[in-house]
Design a protein around this motif. Sequence first.
Motif, mmCIF file in Angstrom:
data_model
loop_
_atom_site.group_PDB
_atom_site.id
_atom_site.type_symbol
_atom_site.label_atom_id
_atom_site.label_comp_id
_atom_site.label_asym_id
_atom_site.label_seq_id
_atom_site.Cartn_x
_atom_site.Cartn_y
_atom_site.Cartn_z
ATOM 1 N N TYR A 77 0.793 -1.227 0.000
ATOM 2 C CA TYR A 77 0.000 0.000 0.000
ATOM 3 C C TYR A 77 0.829 1.282 0.000
ATOM 4 O O TYR A 77 0.262 2.364 0.104
ATOM 5 C CB TYR A 77 -0.926 0.012 1.220
ATOM 6 N N ASP A 78 2.143 1.177 -0.093
ATOM 7 C CA ASP A 78 2.962 2.382 -0.031
ATOM 8 C C ASP A 78 4.260 2.201 -0.809
ATOM 9 O O ASP A 78 4.646 1.087 -1.148
ATOM 10 C CB ASP A 78 3.265 2.770 1.418
ATOM 11 N N LYS A 110 -1.317 4.462 -0.570
ATOM 12 C CA LYS A 110 -2.614 4.159 -1.174
ATOM 13 C C LYS A 110 -3.649 4.097 -0.049
ATOM 14 O O LYS A 110 -3.629 3.206 0.792
ATOM 15 C CB LYS A 110 -2.540 2.837 -1.916
ATOM 16 N N SER A 113 -8.947 2.202 -2.938
ATOM 17 C CA SER A 113 -8.770 1.811 -4.340
ATOM 18 C C SER A 113 -8.783 3.006 -5.282
ATOM 19 O O SER A 113 -8.266 2.932 -6.386
ATOM 20 C CB SER A 113 -9.865 0.820 -4.751
ATOM 21 N N THR A 116 -5.023 8.053 -3.552
ATOM 22 C CA THR A 116 -3.597 7.892 -3.279
ATOM 23 C C THR A 116 -3.026 9.232 -2.832
ATOM 24 O O THR A 116 -3.292 10.255 -3.459
ATOM 25 C CB THR A 116 -2.851 7.402 -4.532
#
Length: 128
Positions: A77-78, A110, A113, A116
């Motif tokens: 996620y990053d 992030k 979905s 960001t």
Amino acid sequence: MRRVHWILFSATCIPGMIGGLSPQADARQTIVNGSVSSGYDIRERNYNQSQSNSSDDGDQQKINISPTIQISSKGIYDAFNFRYTPTANYDFVDDESSLDHSLSISDQVKLSSRWTLTLSDDYILSDD
């Protein structure tokens, strides 16, 4: 007493640093790159010698050496990027040396979905 504090600190903090803050294992890819570059800059200007006090006014002969380190770390996620480049310069005409620094940092998270968050900045410290 200091030893007791150090033991308590070690017992509580080191497992968190080694194992992370979350109990689950997250996939992460970390890449460390390094490189070295060099350059030579020659500029010769031709002026009318009768108008100039010195024959090398405006001339330039410089050499530079730049090591670079770049660290990229990507998770699910990053993503985090770090790049640092110091540049050592030497001017043969003026017999002077200087050191320039360039730092670039970016971070991307992030949130969902569709969302960001990206933060980035560049820092330059130079004599020019």
